[in-house]
Design an enzyme around this catalytic site. Structure first.
Site, PDB file in Angstrom:
ATOM      1  N   ALA A  99      45.062  57.470  68.778  1.00 40.92           N
ATOM      2  CA  ALA A  99      43.443  56.589  69.417  1.00 40.92           C
ATOM      3  C   ALA A  99      42.055  56.930  68.738  1.00 40.92           C
ATOM      4  O   ALA A  99      41.632  58.223  67.693  1.00 40.92           O
ATOM      5  CB  ALA A  99      43.923  57.180  70.916  1.00 40.92           C
ATOM      6  N   ALA A 100      40.930  56.377  68.774  1.00 37.91           N
ATOM      7  CA  ALA A 100      40.020  56.327  68.241  1.00 37.91           C
ATOM      8  C   ALA A 100      39.188  57.620  69.029  1.00 37.91           C
ATOM      9  O   ALA A 100      38.092  58.082  68.158  1.00 37.91           O
ATOM     10  CB  ALA A 100      38.733  55.308  68.282  1.00 37.91           C
ATOM     11  N   ASN A 101      39.821  57.946  69.787  1.00 35.15           N
ATOM     12  CA  ASN A 101      38.913  58.660  70.452  1.00 35.15           C
ATOM     13  C   ASN A 101      39.757  59.066  72.113  1.00 35.15           C
ATOM     14  O   ASN A 101      40.493  58.195  73.003  1.00 35.15           O
ATOM     15  CB  ASN A 101      37.482  58.307  71.704  1.00 35.15           C
ATOM     16  CG  ASN A 101      36.363  58.955  72.183  1.00 35.15           C
ATOM     17  OD1 ASN A 101      36.736  59.828  73.058  1.00 35.15           O
ATOM     18  ND2 ASN A 101      35.434  59.213  71.855  1.00 35.15           N
ATOM     19  N   ALA A 146      42.243  73.881  61.156  1.00 41.19           N
ATOM     20  CA  ALA A 146      42.069  74.784  61.933  1.00 41.19           C
ATOM     21  C   ALA A 146      41.031  75.409  61.527  1.00 41.19           C
ATOM     22  O   ALA A 146      40.158  75.552  62.678  1.00 41.19           O
ATOM     23  CB  ALA A 146      42.835  75.880  61.672  1.00 41.19           C
ATOM     24  N   GLY A 205      43.560  61.752  65.173  1.00 46.73           N
ATOM     25  CA  GLY A 205      42.341  61.269  66.293  1.00 46.73           C
ATOM     26  C   GLY A 205      41.340  61.061  64.441  1.00 46.73           C
ATOM     27  O   GLY A 205      40.424  60.987  64.780  1.00 46.73           O
ATOM     28  N   ARG A 260      43.464  73.760  54.120  1.00 43.74           N
ATOM     29  CA  ARG A 260      43.736  72.977  52.869  1.00 43.74           C
ATOM     30  C   ARG A 260      44.065  74.162  52.064  1.00 43.74           C
ATOM     31  O   ARG A 260      43.741  75.564  52.269  1.00 43.74           O
ATOM     32  CB  ARG A 260      42.666  72.541  52.384  1.00 43.74           C
ATOM     33  CG  ARG A 260      41.185  73.246  51.642  1.00 43.74           C
ATOM     34  CD  ARG A 260      39.749  72.406  51.868  1.00 43.74           C
ATOM     35  NE  ARG A 260      38.842  73.405  51.219  1.00 43.74           N
ATOM     36  CZ  ARG A 260      38.274  73.979  52.015  1.00 43.74           C
ATOM     37  NH1 ARG A 260      38.175  73.480  53.363  1.00 43.74           N
ATOM     38  NH2 ARG A 260      37.167  74.937  51.642  1.00 43.74           N
ATOM     39  N   HIS A 262      25.773  59.735  66.275  1.00 47.90           N
ATOM     40  CA  HIS A 262      26.365  60.470  66.106  1.00 47.90           C
ATOM     41  C   HIS A 262      26.033  61.746  64.793  1.00 47.90           C
ATOM     42  O   HIS A 262      24.635  61.618  64.640  1.00 47.90           O
ATOM     43  CB  HIS A 262      28.131  60.000  64.987  1.00 47.90           C
ATOM     44  CG  HIS A 262      28.958  59.965  66.740  1.00 47.90           C
ATOM     45  ND1 HIS A 262      29.068  58.460  66.511  1.00 47.90           N
ATOM     46  CD2 HIS A 262      29.917  60.775  66.929  1.00 47.90           C
ATOM     47  CE1 HIS A 262      30.302  58.549  67.178  1.00 47.90           C
ATOM     48  NE2 HIS A 262      30.640  59.523  67.344  1.00 47.90           N
ATOM     49  N   MET A 298      36.015  71.077  64.257  1.00 42.17           N
ATOM     50  CA  MET A 298      36.893  70.167  66.011  1.00 42.17           C
ATOM     51  C   MET A 298      38.792  70.514  66.079  1.00 42.17           C
ATOM     52  O   MET A 298      38.900  71.017  66.263  1.00 42.17           O
ATOM     53  CB  MET A 298      36.754  69.033  65.295  1.00 42.17           C
ATOM     54  CG  MET A 298      38.012  67.781  66.295  1.00 42.17           C
ATOM     55  SD  MET A 298      37.270  68.332  67.867  1.00 42.17           S
ATOM     56  CE  MET A 298      38.709  67.562  69.163  1.00 42.17           C
ATOM     57  N   LYS A 335      28.957  63.089  59.910  1.00 37.49           N
ATOM     58  CA  LYS A 335      29.693  62.377  60.085  1.00 37.49           C
ATOM     59  C   LYS A 335      30.291  61.449  59.176  1.00 37.49           C
ATOM     60  O   LYS A 335      28.835  60.409  58.932  1.00 37.49           O
ATOM     61  CB  LYS A 335      29.690  61.115  61.745  1.00 37.49           C
ATOM     62  CG  LYS A 335      31.413  60.416  62.021  1.00 37.49           C
ATOM     63  CD  LYS A 335      31.463  59.807  62.843  1.00 37.49           C
ATOM     64  CE  LYS A 335      32.229  59.237  63.862  1.00 37.49           C
ATOM     65  NZ  LYS A 335      33.356  59.545  63.425  1.00 37.49           N
ATOM     66  N   GLY A 377      37.395  74.075  60.603  1.00 35.12           N
ATOM     67  CA  GLY A 377      36.998  72.825  60.549  1.00 35.12           C
ATOM     68  C   GLY A 377      36.262  72.747  62.740  1.00 35.12           C
ATOM     69  O   GLY A 377      36.896  74.019  63.288  1.00 35.12           O
TER      70      GLY A 377
END
Length: 273
Positions: A126-128, A13, A102, A39, A159, A17, A163, A15
């Site tokens: 899904a990858a995206n 939560a 994801g 974490r 990216h 994303m 990443k 991060g």
């Protein structure tokens, strides 16, 4: 028919994303933020998830234990790392919770664990989660069927510097879509690196090139190159909210589904096109 107020839990939560997933969950009608996870030992534990995401107070506090929130969510959304996601997968399978995955960078054993779990719970993997990327995958299948036998196919992705996996999951999904359209297995035709004296390009291969720089959210291009002309199909993302909205939309779509492995093409009904 969808049930109202599908309750979602967000992994990672705190991060980049994770915060946008929280925003997306709070914004989509019919979805309720049920839990937010971080974490063990994180300084964010106990924080209000909405305030953490810049969306105002929600009353949902950030927790480290799935056991503590197991009655607060229906679908778990995970964009973390493979080892953490697989732990969450085991918990969700045991407790009958749906999952939206994801996370990228799984090895074959990890992918098999997801397939196995889908016998018992409903999973969108899904990858995206961008609508545009998934439309692009459909276009790549069409282009490959027309041009794939005689062109040189290259996939270029870029990216941000943080990443950790390469090529990206989306780039691999692009390669798999093209290979499948050509009745090939990607592992038999992919070329992931070139250096020194490589000799001429081997016909029928799919090349990959990777860029890691700055704050690039995500850019992907597939090139079908012949002598005299070249077709390029490109997708560029400028905000992670694109992925967050797609993931939360997928969680809502899972409502009422007890088991099965799905991807964004199922969510968007692209397989009917």
């Amino acid at each position: 028919m969808h049930d109202a107020n599908i309750r979602v839990a967000i992994a990672g939560a705190g991060g980049r994303m994770g915060r946008q997933l929280i925003q997306a969950a709070l914004a989509l009608e019919g979805v309720q933020l049920g839990a937010a996870l971080e974490r063990e030992g994180s300084s964010l534990l106990g924080s209000d998830a909405g305030e953490l995401a810049g969306a105002g107070k929600t009353g949902v506090t950030v927790q480290s234990s799935l056991d503590a929130v197991k009655d607060d969510f229906d679908v778990f959304i995970d964009f973390t790392r493979p080892e953490g996601t697989l732990n969450h997968l085991a918990f969700c399978r045991q407790h009958g919770k749906g999952m939206v995955i994801g996370t990228t960078g799984f090895d074959e054993a990890g992918k098999q664990a997801i397939r196995d779990a889908a016998a018992d719970i409903a999973i969108v993997f899904a990858a995206n989660f961008s609508v545009g990327v998934n439309v692009m995958l459909k276009l790549l299948e069409k282009a490959a069927k027309v041009m794939g036998d005689y062109t040189d196919i290259e996939i270029i992705e870029a990216h941000h510097r943080h990443k950790v996996d390469a090529p990206s999951g989306t780039a691999l999904a692009m390669g798999e879509a093209i290979a499948h359209a050509l009745d090939k297995d990607l592992k038999d035709c992919a070329v992931y690196s070139r250096e020194s004296h490589t000799g001429e390009r081997v016909p029928g291969t799919i090349g990959f090139a990777t860029v890691r720089a700055g704050d690039i959210v995500g850019e992907h291009t597939a090139m079908f190159a012949d002598i005299g002309e070249r077709l390029e199909i490109t997708h560029k993302a400028s905000s992670r909210m694109t992925f967050a909205n797609g993931a939360v939309r997928s969680a809502f779509w899972l409502s009422g589904k007890e088991s099965g492995l799905f991807d964004m093409r199922d969510v968007l009904d692209l397989n009917s096109l």
